[in-house]
Design an enzyme around this catalytic site. Structure first.
Site, PDB file in Angstrom:
ATOM      1  N   GLY A  26       0.840  -1.196   0.000  1.00 38.06           N
ATOM      2  CA  GLY A  26       0.000   0.000   0.000  1.00 38.06           C
ATOM      3  C   GLY A  26       0.868   1.237   0.000  1.00 38.06           C
ATOM      4  N   SER A  51      -4.680 -10.573  -4.096  1.00 38.48           N
ATOM      5  CA  SER A  51      -4.529  -9.190  -3.644  1.00 38.48           C
ATOM      6  C   SER A  51      -4.692  -8.234  -4.818  1.00 38.48           C
ATOM      7  CB  SER A  51      -3.148  -8.992  -3.014  1.00 38.48           C
ATOM      8  OG  SER A  51      -2.857  -7.606  -2.930  1.00 38.48           O
ATOM      9  N   ASP A  83      -2.599  -1.404  10.333  1.00 38.94           N
ATOM     10  CA  ASP A  83      -2.425  -1.684  11.760  1.00 38.94           C
ATOM     11  C   ASP A  83      -3.482  -2.655  12.296  1.00 38.94           C
ATOM     12  OD1 ASP A  83      -0.216   0.171  12.210  1.00 38.94           O
ATOM     13  OD2 ASP A  83      -1.692   1.732  11.774  1.00 38.94           O
ATOM     14  N   GLN A  84      -4.733  -2.430  11.873  1.00 34.62           N
ATOM     15  CA  GLN A  84      -5.837  -3.212  12.447  1.00 34.62           C
ATOM     16  C   GLN A  84      -5.845  -4.666  11.994  1.00 34.62           C
ATOM     17  OE1 GLN A  84      -6.106  -0.785  10.220  1.00 34.62           O
ATOM     18  NE2 GLN A  84      -7.647  -1.215   8.677  1.00 34.62           N
ATOM     19  N   GLN A  86      -2.809  -6.270  11.473  1.00 33.87           N
ATOM     20  CA  GLN A  86      -1.498  -6.826  11.841  1.00 33.87           C
ATOM     21  C   GLN A  86      -1.573  -7.981  12.841  1.00 33.87           C
ATOM     22  OE1 GLN A  86       1.236  -3.646  12.847  1.00 33.87           O
ATOM     23  NE2 GLN A  86       1.094  -2.737  10.807  1.00 33.87           N
ATOM     24  N   HIS A 108       5.049   1.781  12.395  1.00 25.92           N
ATOM     25  CA  HIS A 108       4.241   2.475  13.398  1.00 25.92           C
ATOM     26  C   HIS A 108       4.188   1.538  14.602  1.00 25.92           C
ATOM     27  CE1 HIS A 108       1.250   4.863  15.331  1.00 25.92           C
ATOM     28  NE2 HIS A 108       0.166   4.296  14.831  1.00 25.92           N
ATOM     29  N   GLY A 134       3.545   7.396   2.220  1.00 28.35           N
ATOM     30  CA  GLY A 134       4.376   6.546   1.373  1.00 28.35           C
ATOM     31  C   GLY A 134       4.667   7.153   0.007  1.00 28.35           C
ATOM     32  N   ASP A 191       2.238  10.094  17.359  1.00 29.19           N
ATOM     33  CA  ASP A 191       1.722   9.943  15.997  1.00 29.19           C
ATOM     34  C   ASP A 191       0.199   9.983  16.006  1.00 29.19           C
ATOM     35  OD1 ASP A 191       2.534   9.328  13.173  1.00 29.19           O
ATOM     36  OD2 ASP A 191       1.196   7.637  13.512  1.00 29.19           O
ATOM     37  N   GLU A 227     -10.540  29.649  -0.576  1.00 32.61           N
ATOM     38  CA  GLU A 227     -10.151  30.305   0.662  1.00 32.61           C
ATOM     39  C   GLU A 227      -9.778  29.319   1.770  1.00 32.61           C
ATOM     40  OE1 GLU A 227      -9.889  33.635   0.439  1.00 32.61           O
ATOM     41  OE2 GLU A 227      -8.843  33.319   2.337  1.00 32.61           O
TER      42      GLU A 227
HETATM   43  P1  NAD Z   1      -2.248   0.660   3.285  1.00 31.07           P
HETATM   44  O1  NAD Z   1      -3.652   0.467   3.691  1.00 31.07           O
HETATM   45  O2  NAD Z   1      -1.910   1.754   2.329  1.00 31.07           O
HETATM   46  O3  NAD Z   1      -1.699  -0.680   2.628  1.00 31.07           O
HETATM   47  C1  NAD Z   1      -1.826  -1.923   3.238  1.00 31.07           C
HETATM   48  C2  NAD Z   1      -1.379  -3.050   2.326  1.00 31.07           C
HETATM   49  O4  NAD Z   1      -1.603  -4.276   3.000  1.00 31.07           O
HETATM   50  C3  NAD Z   1      -2.134  -3.144   1.012  1.00 31.07           C
HETATM   51  O5  NAD Z   1      -1.240  -3.563   0.005  1.00 31.07           O
HETATM   52  C4  NAD Z   1      -3.144  -4.244   1.283  1.00 31.07           C
HETATM   53  O6  NAD Z   1      -3.553  -4.891   0.084  1.00 31.07           O
HETATM   54  C5  NAD Z   1      -2.342  -5.153   2.170  1.00 31.07           C
HETATM   55  N1  NAD Z   1      -3.154  -6.012   3.057  1.00 31.07           N
HETATM   56  C6  NAD Z   1      -4.312  -5.689   3.677  1.00 31.07           C
HETATM   57  N2  NAD Z   1      -4.727  -6.737   4.417  1.00 31.07           N
HETATM   58  C7  NAD Z   1      -3.806  -7.719   4.268  1.00 31.07           C
HETATM   59  C8  NAD Z   1      -3.672  -9.038   4.765  1.00 31.07           C
HETATM   60  N3  NAD Z   1      -4.586  -9.559   5.574  1.00 31.07           N
HETATM   61  N4  NAD Z   1      -2.572  -9.752   4.377  1.00 31.07           N
HETATM   62  C9  NAD Z   1      -1.630  -9.243   3.550  1.00 31.07           C
HETATM   63  N5  NAD Z   1      -1.727  -8.004   3.040  1.00 31.07           N
HETATM   64  C10 NAD Z   1      -2.794  -7.253   3.390  1.00 31.07           C
HETATM   65  O7  NAD Z   1      -1.379   0.784   4.622  1.00 31.07           O
HETATM   66  P2  NAD Z   1      -0.282   1.898   5.003  1.00 31.07           P
HETATM   67  O8  NAD Z   1      -0.963   3.210   5.187  1.00 31.07           O
HETATM   68  O9  NAD Z   1       0.866   1.780   4.073  1.00 31.07           O
HETATM   69  O10 NAD Z   1       0.130   1.402   6.456  1.00 31.07           O
HETATM   70  C11 NAD Z   1       1.057   0.368   6.668  1.00 31.07           C
HETATM   71  C12 NAD Z   1       1.795   0.646   7.967  1.00 31.07           C
HETATM   72  O11 NAD Z   1       2.574   1.836   7.820  1.00 31.07           O
HETATM   73  C13 NAD Z   1       0.894   0.905   9.167  1.00 31.07           C
HETATM   74  O12 NAD Z   1       1.511   0.375  10.306  1.00 31.07           O
HETATM   75  C14 NAD Z   1       0.840   2.415   9.238  1.00 31.07           C
HETATM   76  O13 NAD Z   1       0.536   2.904  10.528  1.00 31.07           O
HETATM   77  C15 NAD Z   1       2.255   2.752   8.859  1.00 31.07           C
HETATM   78  N6  NAD Z   1       2.477   4.115   8.352  1.00 31.07           N
HETATM   79  C16 NAD Z   1       1.711   4.581   7.332  1.00 31.07           C
HETATM   80  C17 NAD Z   1       1.933   5.861   6.846  1.00 31.07           C
HETATM   81  C18 NAD Z   1       1.168   6.374   5.657  1.00 31.07           C
HETATM   82  O14 NAD Z   1       1.527   7.434   5.182  1.00 31.07           O
HETATM   83  N7  NAD Z   1       0.165   5.722   5.112  1.00 31.07           N
HETATM   84  C19 NAD Z   1       2.954   6.666   7.399  1.00 31.07           C
HETATM   85  C20 NAD Z   1       3.757   6.135   8.424  1.00 31.07           C
HETATM   86  C21 NAD Z   1       3.493   4.852   8.887  1.00 31.07           C
HETATM   87 MG    MG Z   2       1.801   9.742  11.233  1.00 32.36          MG
END
Ligand code: NAD
Ligand code: MG
Length: 337
Positions: A26, A51, A83-84, A86, A108, A134, A191, A227
């Site tokens: 993602g 996926s 996160d949810q 993981q 995170h 990302g 965060d 604005e």
């Molecule tokens: P995201 O939702 O963009 O991507 C998640 C990915 O996981 C996707 O490719 C999805 O297809 C895949 N996925 C979902 N369920 C799955 C499963 N059961 N098995 C395998 N793959 C699965 O997530 P994200 O925003 O990149 O977040 C990932 C981590 O990075 C989190 O811990 C988040 O807190 C952290 N983080 C994100 C950001 C951000 O900018 N988005 C910034 C800093 C840290």
């Molecule tokens: Mg953040």
């Protein structure tokens, strides 16, 4: 003062001597996997069967396997699924395939800090968390810069966890922007606080309230959009470059006088008291439990909020205006498959 690390502090070769699995493709996953690959790291992407991200990852020239195979093959596992999910992915896919001496990395601290995942004592557990979305982590890497990145060590089983984390941060471009050493506790709590009270929750709510105030008073929605939303970026850029003083120096004296006399009427002592309440809900774990419960029920509140914002006039107006702006490529969630 906090400890900062830069390019010269990292051993780039440490991560290239390891095998890295990035789970998820993602926002963060695509950036980590592609940056590591470009840094010469042996990396595979772990994605579930069917996926929606499989095509994108293999089109980008990455090796994609199922998550269990990825964990089994790798000795460094970066967990970049939401996160949810993981805890489930950890139980079903990671834990059964972890070996002694492996490193488990996160971007995170949520799952570790709140105890949703407890790795065995013989693996390294660290965080390498770019302080940016990302898409920016990837773009800045390609442009030769890098997003400032947090490094934290939760468990140092091998004695090399920090060296590994710094080397990984180097591989994704983080040491170019600077690596700040912190803890899982501090990263997770600050965060969540930042995204709830200002970066996402605070700003989104300010935008909607201000847009509604102007349009309810009879002003054109297009005027209101420029604005309260479009111009926000111009101001944020100034803040980012030189802080509040520089922003105030750059705006007119009239704007500055309005800022210092009216701002404190919008963000009041009550607002700050509410911020403290929100922080204590984060610290106690109440927010984390509430969010995991919401997700377990199919995330109905999130679904309702997504439906509501899609038809809010600030969004319908903004979509039309952004389509006319030749200098930006309008983005919608639907484009990002
Ligand atoms: P995201 O939702 O963009 O991507 C998640 C990915 O996981 C996707 O490719 C999805 O297809 C895949 N996925 C979902 N369920 C799955 C499963 N059961 N098995 C395998 N793959 C699965 O997530 P994200 O925003 O990149 O977040 C990932 C981590 O990075 C989190 O811990 C988040 O807190 C952290 N983080 C994100 C950001 C951000 O900018 N988005 C910034 C800093 C840290
Ligand atoms: Mg953040």
């Amino acid at each position: 003062m906090t400890t900062m690390y830069y390019e010269a502090d990292a051993d780039p070769g440490f991560i290239t001597r390891r095998k890295v699995a990035v789970l998820g493709f993602g926002s963060q996953g695509h950036a980590h996997a592609l940056n590591l690959k470009d840094s010469g790291v042996d990396v595979v992407v772990g994605l579930r069967d069917g996926s929606p991200r499989f095509q994108a990852a293999s089109d980008a020239g990455l090796k994609v396997v199922d998550p269990a195979t990825a964990v089994e093959w790798a000795d460094v596992i970066m967990v970049l699924v939401p996160d949810q999910v993981q805890p489930t992915v950890y139980e079903q896919v990671i834990a059964p395939n972890l070996s002694s001496g492996d490193a488990l990395l996160f971007a995170h601290g949520f799952s570790i800090h709140f105890g949703f995942i407890t790795p065995p004592p013989d693996v390294d557990v660290a965080m390498v968390a770019p302080k940016g979305p990302g898409h920016l982590v990837r773009r800045q890497f390609v442009e030769g810069s890098g997003v400032p990145t947090l490094l934290a060590i939760h468990q140092d089983a091998t004695g090399d966890a920090k060296r590994l984390g710094l080397s990984y941060a180097h591989g994704i471009g983080g040491t170019r922007g600077g690596v700040i050493e912190t803890t899982f506790d501090a990263e997770t709590e600050t965060d969540l606080f930042g995204e709830q009270v200002i970066l996402c929750g605070g700003v989104d709510s300010l935008i909607q309230a201000a847009f509604e105030t102007l349009t309810e008073a009879g002003y054109e929605p297009e005027m209101a959009y420029f604005e309260v939303l479009h111009e926000l970026k111009l101001i944020v850029d100034l803040l980012w470059e030189g802080g509040i003083e520089w922003m105030r120096h750059s705006i007119s004296d009239t704007a500055e006088y309005g800022d210092v006399t009216r701002g404190p009427r919008i963000i009041t002592a009550d607002t700050k008291a509410e911020m403290k309440k929100i922080l204590s809900e984060i610290q106690s774990g109440e927010f984390a439990r509430e969010w995991m419960d919401e997700y377990a029920q199919g995330a109905p509140k999130l679904a309702a909020a997504r439906e509501a914002i899609a038809v809010h006039p600030v969004e319908t107006t903004g979509r039309e205006l952004r389509d006319m702006m030749t200098f930006l490529i309008p983005k919608t969630p639907q484009d990002d498959v």
